[in-house]
Each structure stands twice: as structure tokens, then as C-alpha cells.
Design a protein around this motif. Structure first.
Motif, PDB file in Angstrom:
ATOM      1  N   LYS B  31     -11.380  61.999 -41.693  1.00 39.24           N
ATOM      2  CA  LYS B  31     -11.888  61.873 -40.336  1.00 39.24           C
ATOM      3  C   LYS B  31     -12.998  60.827 -40.270  1.00 39.24           C
ATOM      4  N   TYR B  35     -20.180  56.239 -33.155  1.00 41.93           N
ATOM      5  CA  TYR B  35     -21.170  56.698 -32.192  1.00 41.93           C
ATOM      6  C   TYR B  35     -21.975  55.502 -31.695  1.00 41.93           C
ATOM      7  N   LEU B  45     -20.508  59.887 -28.757  1.00 49.16           N
ATOM      8  CA  LEU B  45     -19.238  59.646 -29.440  1.00 49.16           C
ATOM      9  C   LEU B  45     -18.371  58.728 -28.591  1.00 49.16           C
ATOM     10  N   TYR B  48     -12.901  58.374 -32.243  1.00 43.77           N
ATOM     11  CA  TYR B  48     -12.736  59.120 -33.472  1.00 43.77           C
ATOM     12  C   TYR B  48     -11.295  59.043 -33.954  1.00 43.77           C
ATOM     13  N   TYR B  50      -8.567  61.133 -36.806  1.00 46.82           N
ATOM     14  CA  TYR B  50      -8.339  62.229 -37.736  1.00 46.82           C
ATOM     15  C   TYR B  50      -7.423  61.823 -38.888  1.00 46.82           C
TER      16      TYR B  50
END
Lengths: 114, 114
Positions: B31, B35, B45, B48, B50
Motif C-alpha cells: 500500500k 498526502y 490524502l 492511494y 493498494y
């Protein structure tokens, strides 16, 4: 919607004193509560963390106190030192569903004066 | 030594230029996160991931884009920089949600768009 409220925004403590930073959360699904320490020019670094099945965790001069019923947790820095001067972030995350998205507090700038 | 690296540390660039902020980690974390940190300290954030070929937008709307072609690499691109993009950008990574490992942050890229 801010899910983790942090106070105070700034804090000045004398060397040797106790620094206390408080956080409150709303989401009862949060199950991991880390604290991060950030020095100027650096990224935040994990300092200490707690899970909601314990009420206190201590690592050296740093202690997290956790009150599940009140949905509050706090960081205590005992015998505060000038080297502790930094910005501190509380955080909370919900690990359900395979995700680990962390919600950060707004930060507390701590200054420890000699 | 396992770590997370961001380059450049500082960047001053003119309006309209395309820029890519680099982030690489050697910890094998699946992950990764970007930011944006404003002068008031708060962490927002913006993206992102995964895993490889997985990217999602974060809570704060951003005109930037990201890619995740390799596990260790998570670059952020601004196609046309504007003064409003001036900020500190922090990259982070974390291991599997099981056990709730904390985030490891890079030292950040301070971007100034003139």
C-alpha cells in the motif's frame, strides 16, 4: 467531516514538564490509534500506537491513554525535553474490509523550552 | 536499509510546466499513499494505491495523477503546474492491513510554482 479532532493546536511546555495532547473520534469502527511525530523538513514518523482493547500503552517517556466509552485518546510526554519539540499527529484507522485508510488529526505543534 | 525515498526534496517551477514527483520504497509494502500538507500542518490524502495497477483518489480533490506499475514505485504527476499547487507533498507506504502496521513516510517534496 472531520472524524478525528485534535487539541490543542499548539503547546508550550517547560523542560521536565508533562505535555498532553488530546484527540477525540466519532467512528466506532476505528480499531487502531497511532501517533506520529514530525520534525521540520521531515515526514511524520510513527511514535506509538494503541488498540482499543487496552486503556494505556507506555513506551519510554511516551504514554497513550485510551478511553473507549468516551471515544477519546491522549498522548502524554513525561519529562519533556527540547528535542521533543515537533508537530504531533494523532490518527485512527478502520481495518475492516481489507482497507487501512488512516484519518489524521489536525496536528499539535509542541515547543519545549529550556 | 529499508526506507521510502522522495525526489526531489525541493522544486521551484514555472506555471504551466509538467512535473513528476518520485516516490520509491524498498520495504515491499503493497500500500502506498500521497498526502498534501498545507502550511497549517494538516495532512490531506490525495491518492492511494493498494497494489500494482490499483490507484484511487483520496479525500482531497487534486489535479494530479498517479501510477503504480511496480510495487516499489508510486510517482505523482502534475500535467500543468499552477501556483495553487504550491505545497508539501508526502509519500507514505504501509504493509498489509492485518496487524495494522503504521505508515512509513518519506521526507517530502516541497513544491513551489511561480
Amino acid at each position: 467531516q472531520q472524524q478525528v479532532k485534535q487539541s490543542p493546536q499548539s503547546l508550550i511546555v517547560q523542560k521536565g514538564g508533562i505535555s498532553i495532547i488530546n484527540c477525540a473520534y466519532e467512528n466506532t469502527a476505528f480499531d487502531y490509534f497511532p501517533w506520529y511525530q514530525q520534525f521540520p523538513g521531515k515526514g511524520p514518523a510513527l511514535l506509538i500506537a494503541i488498540r482499543p482493547d487496552v486503556s494505556e500503552k507506555k513506551e519510554g517517556r511516551f504514554t497513550i491513554s485510551f478511553n473507549k466509552s468516551a471515544k477519546q485518546f491522549s498522548l502524554h510526554i513525561m519529562d519533556s525535553q527540547p528535542g521533543d519539540s515537533a508537530t504531533y499527529f494523532c490518527a485512527a484507522s478502520d481495518g475492516s474490509g481489507g482497507y487501512q485508510k488512516v484519518t489524521f488529526g489536525t496536528g499539535t505543534k509542541l515547543q519545549v523550552i529550556p | 536499509e529499508a526506507d521510502i525515498y522522495q525526489t526531489p526534496r525541493y522544486l521551484v517551477i514555472g506555471t504551466g510546466k509538467k512535473i513528476t514527483l518520485e516516490c520509491s520504497q524498498t520495504m515491499g509494502h503493497d500500500k502506498m499513499y500521497w498526502y498534501q500538507q498545507d502550511p497549517g500542518m494538516e495532512l490531506h490524502l490525495i491518492h492511494y494505491s493498494y497494489g500494482v495497477n490499483s490507484t484511487e483518489k483520496g479525500d482531497l480533490s487534486s489535479e494530479s495523477t498517479v501510477s503504480r506499475i511496480r510495487t516499489e514505485h508510486f510517482p505523482l504527476t502534475l500535467e500543468s503546474a499552477r501556483p495553487s499547487h504550491t505545497s508539501q507533498y508526502l509519500c507514505a507506504s504501509s504493509a498489509s492491513y492485518r496487524g495494522h502496521y503504521g505508515y512509513t513516510f518519506g521526507s517530502g517534496t516541497r513544491l513551489t510554482v511561480v
